[in-house]
Design a protein around this motif. Structure first.
Motif, PDB file in Angstrom:
ATOM      1  N   SER A  91      -6.857  -8.937  -6.774  1.00 32.94           N
ATOM      2  CA  SER A  91      -8.005 -10.182  -6.965  1.00 32.94           C
ATOM      3  C   SER A  91      -9.078  -8.664  -6.758  1.00 32.94           C
ATOM      4  O   SER A  91      -9.342  -7.966  -7.460  1.00 32.94           O
ATOM      5  CB  SER A  91      -8.237  -9.979  -5.402  1.00 32.94           C
ATOM      6  OG  SER A  91      -8.567  -9.224  -4.871  1.00 32.94           O
ATOM      7  N   ASN A  92     -10.536  -9.937  -6.753  1.00 30.04           N
ATOM      8  CA  ASN A  92     -11.768  -9.472  -6.868  1.00 30.04           C
ATOM      9  C   ASN A  92     -12.335  -9.031  -6.111  1.00 30.04           C
ATOM     10  O   ASN A  92     -13.373  -8.191  -5.374  1.00 30.04           O
ATOM     11  CB  ASN A  92     -12.930 -10.032  -7.863  1.00 30.04           C
ATOM     12  CG  ASN A  92     -12.448 -10.406  -9.087  1.00 30.04           C
ATOM     13  OD1 ASN A  92     -11.690  -9.623  -9.610  1.00 30.04           O
ATOM     14  ND2 ASN A  92     -12.489 -11.906  -9.308  1.00 30.04           N
ATOM     15  N   GLY A  93     -11.112  -8.688  -4.962  1.00 28.29           N
ATOM     16  CA  GLY A  93     -12.050  -7.286  -3.115  1.00 28.29           C
ATOM     17  C   GLY A  93     -11.699  -6.166  -3.344  1.00 28.29           C
ATOM     18  O   GLY A  93     -11.878  -5.316  -4.534  1.00 28.29           O
ATOM     19  N   PRO A  94     -12.025  -5.788  -2.802  1.00 28.57           N
ATOM     20  CA  PRO A  94     -12.778  -4.284  -1.906  1.00 28.57           C
ATOM     21  C   PRO A  94     -11.228  -3.272  -2.159  1.00 28.57           C
ATOM     22  O   PRO A  94     -11.829  -1.772  -2.857  1.00 28.57           O
ATOM     23  CB  PRO A  94     -13.320  -3.764  -0.344  1.00 28.57           C
ATOM     24  CG  PRO A  94     -12.267  -5.430  -0.120  1.00 28.57           C
ATOM     25  CD  PRO A  94     -12.179  -6.764  -1.338  1.00 28.57           C
ATOM     26  N   ILE A  95     -10.004  -3.404  -2.187  1.00 28.73           N
ATOM     27  CA  ILE A  95      -8.545  -3.172  -2.733  1.00 28.73           C
ATOM     28  C   ILE A  95      -8.503  -3.035  -3.725  1.00 28.73           C
ATOM     29  O   ILE A  95      -7.994  -4.187  -3.943  1.00 28.73           O
ATOM     30  CB  ILE A  95      -8.168  -3.530  -1.729  1.00 28.73           C
ATOM     31  CG1 ILE A  95      -7.681  -3.124   0.374  1.00 28.73           C
ATOM     32  CG2 ILE A  95      -6.647  -2.205  -1.885  1.00 28.73           C
ATOM     33  CD1 ILE A  95      -7.478  -3.271   0.620  1.00 28.73           C
ATOM     34  N   GLY A  96      -8.626  -1.984  -5.090  1.00 28.22           N
ATOM     35  CA  GLY A  96      -8.067  -2.053  -5.966  1.00 28.22           C
ATOM     36  C   GLY A  96      -7.003  -1.192  -6.508  1.00 28.22           C
ATOM     37  O   GLY A  96      -6.354  -1.720  -7.906  1.00 28.22           O
ATOM     38  N   ARG A  97      -6.126  -0.319  -5.555  1.00 34.47           N
ATOM     39  CA  ARG A  97      -5.275   0.393  -6.106  1.00 34.47           C
ATOM     40  C   ARG A  97      -3.882   0.370  -4.929  1.00 34.47           C
ATOM     41  O   ARG A  97      -4.183   0.646  -3.749  1.00 34.47           O
ATOM     42  CB  ARG A  97      -5.592   1.805  -6.761  1.00 34.47           C
ATOM     43  CG  ARG A  97      -3.983   2.443  -6.723  1.00 34.47           C
ATOM     44  CD  ARG A  97      -4.892   3.298  -7.698  1.00 34.47           C
ATOM     45  NE  ARG A  97      -5.606   4.113  -8.322  1.00 34.47           N
ATOM     46  CZ  ARG A  97      -5.234   5.423  -7.675  1.00 34.47           C
ATOM     47  NH1 ARG A  97      -4.312   5.916  -7.348  1.00 34.47           N
ATOM     48  NH2 ARG A  97      -6.803   6.499  -7.249  1.00 34.47           N
ATOM     49  N   VAL A  98      -3.205   0.504  -4.875  1.00 34.68           N
ATOM     50  CA  VAL A  98      -1.754   0.468  -3.825  1.00 34.68           C
ATOM     51  C   VAL A  98      -1.232   1.058  -4.516  1.00 34.68           C
ATOM     52  O   VAL A  98      -0.356   1.085  -5.508  1.00 34.68           O
ATOM     53  CB  VAL A  98      -0.983  -0.558  -3.830  1.00 34.68           C
ATOM     54  CG1 VAL A  98       0.040  -0.385  -2.987  1.00 34.68           C
ATOM     55  CG2 VAL A  98      -1.719  -1.863  -3.232  1.00 34.68           C
ATOM     56  N   GLU A  99      -1.075   2.521  -3.259  1.00 37.67           N
ATOM     57  CA  GLU A  99      -0.062   3.789  -4.134  1.00 37.67           C
ATOM     58  C   GLU A  99       0.969   3.771  -2.727  1.00 37.67           C
ATOM     59  O   GLU A  99       1.158   2.989  -1.687  1.00 37.67           O
ATOM     60  CB  GLU A  99      -0.656   5.051  -4.038  1.00 37.67           C
ATOM     61  CG  GLU A  99      -1.031   5.464  -5.225  1.00 37.67           C
ATOM     62  CD  GLU A  99      -1.669   6.190  -6.263  1.00 37.67           C
ATOM     63  OE1 GLU A  99      -0.868   7.848  -5.249  1.00 37.67           O
ATOM     64  OE2 GLU A  99      -2.643   6.168  -6.475  1.00 37.67           O
ATOM     65  N   TYR A 100       2.886   4.413  -3.013  1.00 39.85           N
ATOM     66  CA  TYR A 100       3.659   4.470  -2.718  1.00 39.85           C
ATOM     67  C   TYR A 100       4.158   5.520  -1.850  1.00 39.85           C
ATOM     68  O   TYR A 100       3.731   6.981  -3.392  1.00 39.85           O
ATOM     69  CB  TYR A 100       4.584   3.744  -2.762  1.00 39.85           C
ATOM     70  CG  TYR A 100       4.589   1.855  -3.213  1.00 39.85           C
ATOM     71  CD1 TYR A 100       4.865   1.250  -1.801  1.00 39.85           C
ATOM     72  CD2 TYR A 100       4.045   1.283  -4.365  1.00 39.85           C
ATOM     73  CE1 TYR A 100       3.909  -0.580  -1.876  1.00 39.85           C
ATOM     74  CE2 TYR A 100       3.847  -0.100  -4.515  1.00 39.85           C
ATOM     75  CZ  TYR A 100       3.454  -0.704  -3.566  1.00 39.85           C
ATOM     76  OH  TYR A 100       4.006  -2.042  -3.114  1.00 39.85           O
ATOM     77  N   PRO A 132       9.781  -8.081  -0.174  1.00 35.00           N
ATOM     78  CA  PRO A 132       9.131  -9.149  -1.069  1.00 35.00           C
ATOM     79  C   PRO A 132       7.842  -9.467  -0.828  1.00 35.00           C
ATOM     80  O   PRO A 132       6.852  -9.924  -1.021  1.00 35.00           O
ATOM     81  CB  PRO A 132      10.537  -9.782  -0.849  1.00 35.00           C
ATOM     82  CG  PRO A 132      11.758  -9.385  -1.114  1.00 35.00           C
ATOM     83  CD  PRO A 132      10.812  -8.461   0.076  1.00 35.00           C
ATOM     84  N   ARG A 133       7.493 -10.216   0.487  1.00 33.50           N
ATOM     85  CA  ARG A 133       6.373 -11.111   1.309  1.00 33.50           C
ATOM     86  C   ARG A 133       5.005  -9.711   1.237  1.00 33.50           C
ATOM     87  O   ARG A 133       4.249 -10.054   0.939  1.00 33.50           O
ATOM     88  CB  ARG A 133       6.555 -10.897   2.401  1.00 33.50           C
ATOM     89  CG  ARG A 133       7.464 -12.408   2.457  1.00 33.50           C
ATOM     90  CD  ARG A 133       8.006 -13.106   4.099  1.00 33.50           C
ATOM     91  NE  ARG A 133       8.535 -14.306   4.210  1.00 33.50           N
ATOM     92  CZ  ARG A 133       8.332 -15.367   3.981  1.00 33.50           C
ATOM     93  NH1 ARG A 133       6.560 -15.344   3.660  1.00 33.50           N
ATOM     94  NH2 ARG A 133       8.379 -17.412   4.075  1.00 33.50           N
ATOM     95  N   ALA A 134       5.543  -8.499   2.095  1.00 25.71           N
ATOM     96  CA  ALA A 134       4.550  -7.600   2.120  1.00 25.71           C
ATOM     97  C   ALA A 134       4.501  -6.909   0.347  1.00 25.71           C
ATOM     98  O   ALA A 134       3.173  -6.192   0.595  1.00 25.71           O
ATOM     99  CB  ALA A 134       5.281  -6.420   2.775  1.00 25.71           C
ATOM    100  N   GLN A 161      -0.063  -6.764  -4.052  1.00 24.81           N
ATOM    101  CA  GLN A 161       0.069  -6.782  -4.883  1.00 24.81           C
ATOM    102  C   GLN A 161      -1.207  -7.779  -5.611  1.00 24.81           C
ATOM    103  O   GLN A 161      -1.917  -7.448  -6.777  1.00 24.81           O
ATOM    104  CB  GLN A 161       0.708  -7.416  -6.134  1.00 24.81           C
ATOM    105  CG  GLN A 161       2.367  -6.344  -6.190  1.00 24.81           C
ATOM    106  CD  GLN A 161       1.730  -5.184  -6.779  1.00 24.81           C
ATOM    107  OE1 GLN A 161       1.410  -3.802  -6.146  1.00 24.81           O
ATOM    108  NE2 GLN A 161       2.097  -5.062  -8.120  1.00 24.81           N
ATOM    109  N   GLY A 162      -0.870  -8.955  -4.569  1.00 23.91           N
ATOM    110  CA  GLY A 162      -2.278 -10.100  -4.905  1.00 23.91           C
ATOM    111  C   GLY A 162      -3.485  -9.315  -4.767  1.00 23.91           C
ATOM    112  O   GLY A 162      -4.877  -9.353  -5.036  1.00 23.91           O
ATOM    113  N   LEU A 163      -3.637  -8.041  -3.421  1.00 31.89           N
ATOM    114  CA  LEU A 163      -4.308  -7.868  -2.934  1.00 31.89           C
ATOM    115  C   LEU A 163      -5.560  -6.340  -4.980  1.00 31.89           C
ATOM    116  O   LEU A 163      -7.102  -6.636  -4.701  1.00 31.89           O
ATOM    117  CB  LEU A 163      -4.385  -6.487  -2.059  1.00 31.89           C
ATOM    118  CG  LEU A 163      -4.200  -6.702  -0.526  1.00 31.89           C
ATOM    119  CD1 LEU A 163      -3.803  -5.886   0.289  1.00 31.89           C
ATOM    120  CD2 LEU A 163      -5.363  -7.467  -0.687  1.00 31.89           C
ATOM    121  N   VAL A 164      -4.538  -6.147  -5.595  1.00 31.21           N
ATOM    122  CA  VAL A 164      -5.303  -5.578  -6.463  1.00 31.21           C
ATOM    123  C   VAL A 164      -5.549  -6.549  -7.440  1.00 31.21           C
ATOM    124  O   VAL A 164      -6.738  -6.096  -8.236  1.00 31.21           O
ATOM    125  CB  VAL A 164      -3.354  -4.411  -6.791  1.00 31.21           C
ATOM    126  CG1 VAL A 164      -4.240  -4.061  -8.106  1.00 31.21           C
ATOM    127  CG2 VAL A 164      -3.546  -4.112  -5.703  1.00 31.21           C
TER     128      VAL A 164
END
Length: 444
Positions: free
Chosen positions: A342-351, A330-332, A337-340
């Motif tokens: 945000s307006n930061g450089p990381i826009g997508r997470v895949e598993y 849950p924490r990770a 999800q917070g990275l995605v």
């Protein structure tokens, strides 16, 4: 500007994949030691991950498993007779050495070598130094065969320089690219090579777990590669004590972005400042996750930072490819999800599912060696080792035929496994067009 991409060369998981608990400081390896493994599931998971990266548009290559059991190593210890007899004697008289000789640890290609791309090297070639992996017995057996694999994949000496490993002594303990991050404006442009060391070879080390990379090893590699833009940073002692055996458990980077846990470095502010000072033509972006948001224990169990941070064709923001364990923590998962969001450089997470590897302490980033290559350098790579639909299908069928779906540590002593493994590797050399003398058993 030279056009280049960051390719990946993944270790193909070997038929003796097992949980022997051989790596002190690797908490997952120790926790699962002695349990049964599934080599067939492991290799198929690894192949699916490789195919996923290739389908996303990134050059993806295959590094072959090493010959295991390592009968020449056991013979060097005085065991004699037929190969089956050597294996039988070793398990009876020296089981710790026998277990080391059977380890499938070369699957973790992040430890295969340290790589300097042509944009950062003095002679304009891509340089590789296979890691001596001196800290652990089972991994110290790898570097000679790793060099053969790298020479097979990168055969043109005009474009590639594959060096010998550093001298195998504690002062030059080297764990390869797991302690190296390259930042840059574009892959073909000069970058910052951040090399993270755990201990000074001439200083007393009193941590509960080994600090596997020495500062002196990192310095020697950058000298022999003629590397530019080098920053040396000390790994956090607290992180090592908590189970961060390689820096890639708490840090990953791509292009301008360094994504790391707050305990990645002994001196975070100093590391950031050194990277900024070394950067040419770009402003580094530091994405730091606090212990409050993600305690070190969760960072290690979820392997959020042992993900692959990649730049995909046609996308302006980076993609983070995480193990499913990140999603399940849950924490990770909240951090991801917070990275995605945000307006930061990381826009997508895949598993990706690499559970068989994760149970031995190796996530998606552990399974791959990153190599920045220009178009001309890609053309010079050994083509049969590049992942595509055809190779994926052939290797999936090969693994299904040759790999067991259940392997207990005691099964490593089975002489039938020795035969099965050699049959698999002999077939693989034909698939990858290596000739008939790639492995020691083929040469003898």
């Amino acid at each position: 500007m030279t056009t280049a991409v960051e390719a990946n060369a993944d270790g193909l998981i070997g038929p003796t994949h097992s949980y022997a608990g051989l790596s002190p400081g690797n908490l997952a390896s120790s926790l699962n030691g002695g349990q049964g493994s599934n080599p067939r599931a492991a290799v198929l998971q690894g192949l699916e991950k490789m195919k996923r990266l290739a389908d996303l548009g990134l050059p993806q290559f295959v590094l072959p498993p090493h010959e295991r059991p390592d009968i020449p190593f056991l013979r060097s210890l005085g065991f004699s007779g037929s190969d089956a007899r050597v294996l039988e004697q070793a398990w009876k008289e020296a089981p710790t050495f026998a277990a080391a000789a059977c380890s499938a640890s070369p699957m973790w290609a992040a430890n295969a070598a340290t790589v300097t791309p042509s944009a950062d090297s003095a002679d304009g070639r891509v340089h590789f130094t296979p890691a001596n992996l001196h800290t652990n017995l089972h991994r110290s057996l790898e570097h000679a065969q790793t060099k053969r694999a790298l020479e097979a994949l990168f055969p043109d000496p005009a474009r590639f320089a594959v060096h010998d490993a550093l001298h195998p002594v504690a002062h030059l303990a080297d764990e390869g690219a797991a302690n190296h991050v390259r930042l840059c404006a574009g892959h073909g442009e000069p970058g910052v090579n951040l090399l993270v060391w755990g201990r000074d070879a001439f200083a007393h080390w009193d941590g509960p777990w080994p600090a596997r990379q020495t500062r002196q090893a990192s310095e020697a590699i950058t000298r022999r590669h003629g590397a530019h833009g080098v920053v040396l940073a000390q790994q956090s002692r607290a992180a090592i004590a908590g189970g961060t055996f390689h820096n890639d458990v708490v840090c990953v980077g791509a292009l301008e972005t360094l994504f790391h846990h707050e305990l990645a470095f002994e001196d975070t502010a100093g590391t950031h400042a050194a990277v900024r000072a070394a950067a040419t033509g770009f402003d580094p972006i530091f994405v730091e996750v606090s212990s409050a948001d993600l305690p070190l224990a969760d960072a290690i169990s979820s392997y959020l930072f042992n993900s692959m941070l990649v730049s995909l064709p046609g996308e302006s923001r980076l993609t983070l490819i995480c193990p499913t364990e990140t999603r399940d923590n849950p924490r990770a998962h909240a951090v991801a999800q917070g990275l995605v969001a945000s307006n930061g450089p990381i826009g997508r997470v895949e598993y990706v599912d690499v559970r068989q590897s994760m149970r031995n302490g190796g996530g998606p980033a552990c399974l791959r060696l990153r190599v920045v290559l220009t178009e001309a350098e890609i053309d010079a790579v050994h083509g049969p080792m590049r992942m595509n639909d055809d190779l994926f299908g052939v290797l999936t069928g090969w693994a299904t035929r040759h790999y067991r779906d259940r392997l207990a540590p005691a099964d490593l002593a089975d002489p039938a496994l020795l035969t099965e493994t050699r049959e698999a590797l002999d077939s693989l050399t034909a698939i990858l067009d290596f000739g008939d003398a790639f492995y020691a058993f083929q040469r003898t």
